[in-house]
Scaffold this motif. Structure first.
Motif, PDB file in Angstrom:
ATOM      1  N   ALA A  20      -6.321   8.479   5.080  1.00 48.33           N
ATOM      2  CA  ALA A  20      -5.721   7.683   6.157  1.00 48.33           C
ATOM      3  C   ALA A  20      -4.564   6.837   5.624  1.00 48.33           C
ATOM      4  N   ILE A  21      -4.759   6.217   4.472  1.00 52.95           N
ATOM      5  CA  ILE A  21      -3.701   5.415   3.855  1.00 52.95           C
ATOM      6  C   ILE A  21      -2.518   6.310   3.499  1.00 52.95           C
ATOM      7  N   ALA A  22      -2.793   7.478   2.931  1.00 50.14           N
ATOM      8  CA  ALA A  22      -1.723   8.404   2.544  1.00 50.14           C
ATOM      9  C   ALA A  22      -0.921   8.861   3.761  1.00 50.14           C
ATOM     10  N   ALA A  23      -1.601   9.132   4.866  1.00 52.08           N
ATOM     11  CA  ALA A  23      -0.912   9.560   6.088  1.00 52.08           C
ATOM     12  C   ALA A  23       0.000   8.450   6.610  1.00 52.08           C
ATOM     13  N   LYS A  24      -0.482   7.216   6.569  1.00 47.35           N
ATOM     14  CA  LYS A  24       0.322   6.081   7.018  1.00 47.35           C
ATOM     15  C   LYS A  24       1.549   5.890   6.117  1.00 47.35           C
ATOM     16  N   LEU A  25       1.343   5.987   4.807  1.00 46.46           N
ATOM     17  CA  LEU A  25       2.454   5.832   3.870  1.00 46.46           C
ATOM     18  C   LEU A  25       3.488   6.944   4.020  1.00 46.46           C
ATOM     19  N   LYS A  26       3.018   8.143   4.370  1.00 48.37           N
ATOM     20  CA  LYS A  26       3.943   9.278   4.497  1.00 48.37           C
ATOM     21  C   LYS A  26       5.006   9.002   5.552  1.00 48.37           C
ATOM     22  N   GLU A  27       4.653   8.269   6.600  1.00 49.22           N
ATOM     23  CA  GLU A  27       5.629   7.924   7.640  1.00 49.22           C
ATOM     24  C   GLU A  27       6.814   7.169   7.049  1.00 49.22           C
ATOM     25  N   GLN A  28       6.545   6.275   6.112  1.00 49.56           N
ATOM     26  CA  GLN A  28       7.619   5.537   5.432  1.00 49.56           C
ATOM     27  C   GLN A  28       8.300   6.401   4.384  1.00 49.56           C
ATOM     28  N   LEU A  29       7.500   7.157   3.675  1.00 48.20           N
ATOM     29  CA  LEU A  29       8.002   7.970   2.569  1.00 48.20           C
ATOM     30  C   LEU A  29       9.096   8.931   3.030  1.00 48.20           C
ATOM     31  N   ILE A  30       8.874   9.597   4.139  1.00 47.34           N
ATOM     32  CA  ILE A  30       9.851  10.598   4.585  1.00 47.34           C
ATOM     33  C   ILE A  30      11.174   9.975   5.026  1.00 47.34           C
ATOM     34  N   GLN A  31      11.193   8.656   5.205  1.00 35.27           N
ATOM     35  CA  GLN A  31      12.426   7.948   5.562  1.00 35.27           C
ATOM     36  C   GLN A  31      13.197   7.445   4.332  1.00 35.27           C
ATOM     37  N   MET A  32      12.592   7.556   3.163  1.00 35.38           N
ATOM     38  CA  MET A  32      13.199   7.011   1.940  1.00 35.38           C
ATOM     39  C   MET A  32      14.415   7.827   1.504  1.00 35.38           C
ATOM     40  N   ASP A  33      15.476   7.110   1.132  1.00 32.91           N
ATOM     41  CA  ASP A  33      16.620   7.776   0.509  1.00 32.91           C
ATOM     42  C   ASP A  33      16.166   8.382  -0.810  1.00 32.91           C
ATOM     43  N   GLY A  34      16.552   9.609  -1.049  1.00 29.11           N
ATOM     44  CA  GLY A  34      16.218  10.275  -2.305  1.00 29.11           C
ATOM     45  C   GLY A  34      14.921  11.052  -2.281  1.00 29.11           C
ATOM     46  N   PHE A  35      14.108  10.864  -1.247  1.00 26.10           N
ATOM     47  CA  PHE A  35      12.861  11.622  -1.127  1.00 26.10           C
ATOM     48  C   PHE A  35      13.196  13.019  -0.622  1.00 26.10           C
ATOM     49  N   ILE A  36      12.549  14.044  -1.211  1.00 26.83           N
ATOM     50  CA  ILE A  36      12.791  15.431  -0.803  1.00 26.83           C
ATOM     51  C   ILE A  36      11.592  15.985  -0.042  1.00 26.83           C
ATOM     52  N   SER A  37      10.405  15.978  -0.677  1.00 31.87           N
ATOM     53  CA  SER A  37       9.228  16.561  -0.014  1.00 31.87           C
ATOM     54  C   SER A  37       7.951  16.116  -0.716  1.00 31.87           C
ATOM     55  N   ILE A  38       6.820  16.357  -0.032  1.00 26.56           N
ATOM     56  CA  ILE A  38       5.509  16.072  -0.616  1.00 26.56           C
ATOM     57  C   ILE A  38       4.497  17.070  -0.076  1.00 26.56           C
ATOM     58  N   GLU A  39       3.556  17.438  -0.929  1.00 31.38           N
ATOM     59  CA  GLU A  39       2.413  18.267  -0.545  1.00 31.38           C
ATOM     60  C   GLU A  39       1.181  17.726  -1.248  1.00 31.38           C
ATOM     61  N   ILE A  62      12.480   7.022  -7.028  1.00 31.98           N
ATOM     62  CA  ILE A  62      11.050   6.917  -7.344  1.00 31.98           C
ATOM     63  C   ILE A  62      10.691   5.452  -7.613  1.00 31.98           C
ATOM     64  N   GLU A  63      11.521   4.756  -8.379  1.00 31.79           N
ATOM     65  CA  GLU A  63      11.261   3.352  -8.698  1.00 31.79           C
ATOM     66  C   GLU A  63      11.275   2.471  -7.442  1.00 31.79           C
ATOM     67  N   ILE A  64      12.185   2.746  -6.528  1.00 31.84           N
ATOM     68  CA  ILE A  64      12.236   1.979  -5.280  1.00 31.84           C
ATOM     69  C   ILE A  64      10.954   2.205  -4.483  1.00 31.84           C
ATOM     70  N   TRP A  65      10.503   3.464  -4.402  1.00 27.77           N
ATOM     71  CA  TRP A  65       9.252   3.752  -3.685  1.00 27.77           C
ATOM     72  C   TRP A  65       8.069   3.058  -4.359  1.00 27.77           C
ATOM     73  N   LYS A  66       8.065   3.069  -5.679  1.00 30.62           N
ATOM     74  CA  LYS A  66       6.964   2.443  -6.414  1.00 30.62           C
ATOM     75  C   LYS A  66       6.844   0.958  -6.079  1.00 30.62           C
ATOM     76  N   GLN A  67       7.938   0.301  -5.717  1.00 24.13           N
ATOM     77  CA  GLN A  67       7.935  -1.125  -5.407  1.00 24.13           C
ATOM     78  C   GLN A  67       7.813  -1.432  -3.904  1.00 24.13           C
ATOM     79  N   ASN A  68       7.694  -0.413  -3.074  1.00 24.50           N
ATOM     80  CA  ASN A  68       7.494  -0.611  -1.630  1.00 24.50           C
ATOM     81  C   ASN A  68       6.211  -1.425  -1.417  1.00 24.50           C
ATOM     82  N   LEU A  69       6.280  -2.461  -0.594  1.00 24.10           N
ATOM     83  CA  LEU A  69       5.145  -3.377  -0.431  1.00 24.10           C
ATOM     84  C   LEU A  69       3.881  -2.688   0.074  1.00 24.10           C
ATOM     85  N   ASP A  70       4.012  -1.803   1.049  1.00 25.26           N
ATOM     86  CA  ASP A  70       2.837  -1.076   1.548  1.00 25.26           C
ATOM     87  C   ASP A  70       2.267  -0.148   0.478  1.00 25.26           C
TER      88      ASP A  70
END
Length: 105
Positions: A20-39, A62-70
């Motif tokens: 559930a947490i991963a699904a919620k985070l994915k919504e933000q992840l796919i909006q990140m600059d530099g993100f390509i894909s996840i499986e 990757i570093e910016i995502w690592k510091q995302n508050l959620d």
């Protein structure tokens, strides 16, 4: 291009919450600059082990995502309640091709 390989051994009672947490985070992840894909994959050998494989354009992304508050909150919750263990690898993709783009005839 970079690959982030996140292997995690989930506590039996924590799998649904983790997903559930991963699904919620994915919504933000796919909006990140530099993100390509996840499986996400489940081990056929080790019960409770999952692998998330994501691709990124740069280490900086990757570093910016690592510091995302959620994401930081999810990491903390995972370590405190959900994970038995985890391992993260970041790899530089040195070659990337498909059947159509391969040099093989």
């Amino acid at each position: 291009m970079y690959a982030v390989i996140f292997e995690v051994k989930i506590k039996e009672e924590g799998k649904d919450q983790y997903l559930a947490i991963a699904a919620k985070l994915k919504e933000q992840l796919i909006q990140m600059d530099g993100f390509i894909s996840i499986e996400r994959f489940q081990s056929l050998v080790e019960e409770g082990k999952l692998l998330s494989l994501s691709y990124w354009e740069s280490i900086e992304s990757i570093e910016i995502w690592k510091q995302n508050l959620d994401h930081l909150q999810a990491q903390s919750e995972g370590r405190a309640k959900l994970f038995e263990d985890y391992r993260i690898r970041i790899a530089d993709v040195v070659k990337d091709y498909t059947m159509e783009t391969s040099d093989f005839s």
